[in-house]
Each structure stands twice: as structure tokens, then as C-alpha cells.
Design an enzyme around this catalytic site. Structure first.
Site, PDB file in Angstrom:
ATOM      1  CB  CYS A 175       4.589 -48.195 -30.749  1.00 12.50           C
ATOM      2  SG  CYS A 175       2.815 -48.564 -30.730  1.00 12.50           S
ATOM      3  CG  ASP A 233       3.649 -47.743 -37.204  1.00 12.45           C
ATOM      4  OD1 ASP A 233       3.397 -48.315 -36.128  1.00 12.45           O
ATOM      5  OD2 ASP A 233       2.993 -46.797 -37.657  1.00 12.45           O
TER       6      ASP A 233
HETATM    7  P1  4NP Z   1       4.376 -45.196 -33.000  1.00 10.25           P
HETATM    8  O1  4NP Z   1       3.204 -46.145 -33.565  1.00 10.25           O
HETATM    9  O2  4NP Z   1       4.572 -44.111 -34.034  1.00 10.25           O
HETATM   10  O3  4NP Z   1       5.554 -46.120 -32.931  1.00 10.25           O
HETATM   11  O4  4NP Z   1       3.902 -44.685 -31.660  1.00 10.25           O
HETATM   12  C1  4NP Z   1       1.943 -45.670 -33.944  1.00 10.25           C
HETATM   13  C2  4NP Z   1       0.985 -45.439 -32.988  1.00 10.25           C
HETATM   14  C3  4NP Z   1      -0.277 -45.008 -33.370  1.00 10.25           C
HETATM   15  C4  4NP Z   1      -0.554 -44.801 -34.696  1.00 10.25           C
HETATM   16  C5  4NP Z   1       0.420 -45.020 -35.654  1.00 10.25           C
HETATM   17  C6  4NP Z   1       1.664 -45.456 -35.273  1.00 10.25           C
HETATM   18  N1  4NP Z   1      -1.843 -44.381 -35.071  1.00 10.25           N
HETATM   19  O5  4NP Z   1      -2.118 -44.320 -36.291  1.00 10.25           O
HETATM   20  O6  4NP Z   1      -2.683 -44.073 -34.213  1.00 10.25           O
END
Ligand code: 4NP
Length: 157
Positions: free
Chosen positions: A15, A129
Site C-alpha cells: 500500500c 496504514d
Molecule cells: P502497507 O499496508 O504496510 O502500507 O503495505 C499493509 C498491508 C498489509 C498488511 C498491513 C499493512 N497486512 O497486515 O497484511
């Protein structure tokens, strides 16, 4: 001229850091600086290795003309020898990156920073997030990253 290498890092690498990477690539392209940089992204976690960025983030990015092409990978100790700048999306990523470095690498080559240290318009001290939230969270991430990623490029230009 030696290229400047930059690694954007979040938790899943599907993300926030792929979005930051795409924004940076777009900015340097518009400024004619593409040849001066190596740009990549990674996650501190391993769950999504090999996957494309989250479709919700890719769709939000496409709406503003940004193509997210990266494939998820996990940060590893070699990165501390290869990247001039390692930019964390939030405080937890920042701590995990530094813990990994302190346990596994004696190299002090990389400058490890939080991307929001380079914000100017938005007040957010971390890139939130968006994974478990609604679609508007992805647009907010893009908004604040356009601000701070631009500020970072200015800081090294
Ligand atoms: P990112 O978001 O760190 O911005 O890529 C996330 C993607 C997946 C997860 C957590 C945050 N996950 O728990 O799978």
C-alpha cells in the site's frame, strides 16, 4: 555521476511504500531527473512477497495518473549497504528498520529517516496504514505522500 538510491519502506509493501515509490518516480520523470536515481520499495513484513500492490491503492493512484508497478519484497540487511536513503512510512516501520540494521549490519551507509519529516502542507507525523480502512484512506495516503515525497526530493536536490 553516481546515482542516488532510495528505498521506501512500510509494513506490507503493498500500500504505502509502493505509492511513495510511484510518486517519486513520477516526480523525477517530470523534472527530467530519472537517470540520477535508483528507486525501490520494500516491507518489513514477509506476508505479501511477490504480490502486486493492493488493488485499492493501484486504482486510487491511477485516478491521479500514477502507475504502481512494483512487486512486494521484504527489506534485508544488504539494503543497508546499497541504498543512500531508507525512508520509513511510520514510527513502527522506522523502529523495525533500525532494529534489523542493528542486529544484522555494521554498515552506516544508509541514512534512515521517516518520510513525514519532509512534510510541509499536511500535519500527519506518520503515513497511516490504510489496509484495514475504507477507500478514502488510500486517497489520504496519496495526498500526504505527494507532499512529503516532494519535500524529500527538494531536500536532496
Ligand atoms: P502497507 O499496508 O504496510 O502500507 O503495505 C499493509 C498491508 C498489509 C498488511 C498491513 C499493512 N497486512 O497486515 O497484511
Amino acid at each position: 555521476m553516481k546515482k542516488i538510491s532510495i528505498l521506501f519502506v512500510c509494513l506490507g509493501n503493498i500500500c504505502r511504500s509502493p505509492a511513495a515509490e510511484a510518486i517519486f518516480i513520477d516526480l523525477i520523470k517530470k523534472k527530467g531527473l530519472t537517470d540520477g536515481f535508483i528507486v525501490d520499495s520494500a516491507g518489513t513484513g514477509s506476508w505479501h512477497i511477490g504480490k502486486k500492490a493492493d488493488a485499492r491503492m493501484r486504482i486510487s493512484a491511477e485516478r491521479r495518473g500514477l502507475n504502481i508497478l512494483s512487486t512486494a519484497r521484504q527489506i534485508n540487511p544488504k539494503d543497508f549497504e546499497n541504498f543512500n536513503y531508507i525512508l520509513a512510512m511510520d514510527n513502527s516501520n522506522f523502529k523495525n528498520i533500525n532494529d534489523l540494521k542493528n542486529r544484522n549490519s555494521s554498515s552506516n551507509f544508509s541514512s534512515i529517516k521517516k518520510i513525514q519529516d519532509f512534510r510541509s502542507v499536511f500535519k500527519d507525523l506518520e503515513v497511516p496504514d490504510p489496509y484495514f480502512g475504507g477507500d478514502e484512506g488510500f486517497d489520504h495516503v496519496l495526498d500526504i505522500l505527494e507532499d512529503s515525497v516532494g519535500g524529500f526530493l527538494e531536500s536532496i536536490s
